[in-house]
Design a protein around this motif. Structure first.
Motif: not given
Length: 193
Positions: A49, A51, A54
């Motif tokens: 992912k 992100d 994050e």
């Protein structure tokens, strides 16, 4: 003949080659196991992912924190506690920053694909973390190094538990290996960690 004796007979170039072969082997094992443990090979894709927040908070910052703790331990504990037989020094000391970057990235990707992407998702956090530490066999007779790699393994496994994102764990692992590789490369006193 012990592992240390075998490694001592290798040239630095042969040692680097063996490290690369071992990492390709980990990728092959990850792919092979995923064929049996996942419904589909593409099941891996939902663990990647992008992100940025994050990645920074759970990948980069923890990686930097781990390196700072390692350097603090190196400064405060006896040098012998970190002596891995000079293997890491042989891998990194005379290398270009580009080589250290590529090796660190490849190691982070291959190990995280297998240990977090396959083993942790299939068998759980504890088994993956312990197996990760045991794969670093040269640390088994060095309590400080073994405890360090075990704690880092559990910490990175925890990051994966929290995020479910292999990009996060690859980032944290890469930061640790790259910054410690640079430390070994540029530290004048020699750092056998």
């Amino acid at each position: 003949m012990s592992q240390r004796d075998i490694i001592a007979k290798l040239t630095d170039q042969e040692l680097r080659k063996q490290v690369m072969i071992s990492q390709f082997l980990l990728v092959a094992i990850a792919i092979f196991l995923s064929l049996f443990l996942f419904d589909s090979f593409t099941d891996w894709m939902h663990y990647f992912k992008w992100d940025p927040e994050e990645i920074v908070y759970f990948g980069m910052l923890p990686g930097i924190l781990i390196v700072l703790i390692d350097i603090l331990l190196f400064i405060t504990l006896p040098h012998a506690a970190f002596n891995d037989g000079g293997i890491n020094e042989r891998l990194f000391k005379k290398q270009s920053v580009g080589f250290i970057f590529l090796l660190s990235f490849f190691v982070a990707c291959s190990e995280e694909l297998l240990f977090r992407g396959v083993i942790q998702t299939s068998f759980g956090y504890i088994i993956a973390s312990i197996l990760f530490a045991l794969v670093h066999i040269r640390y088994l007779k060095k309590p400080v190094l073994f405890i360090s790699v075990l704690l880092v393994s559990f910490y990175i496994g925890y990051l994966f538990e929290q995020t479910g994102n292999l990009i996060v764990t690859i980032t944290a692992h890469f930061i640790v290996d790259f910054l410690l590789g640079l430390t070994i490369r540029f530290y004048k006193g020699g750092m056998n960690q």
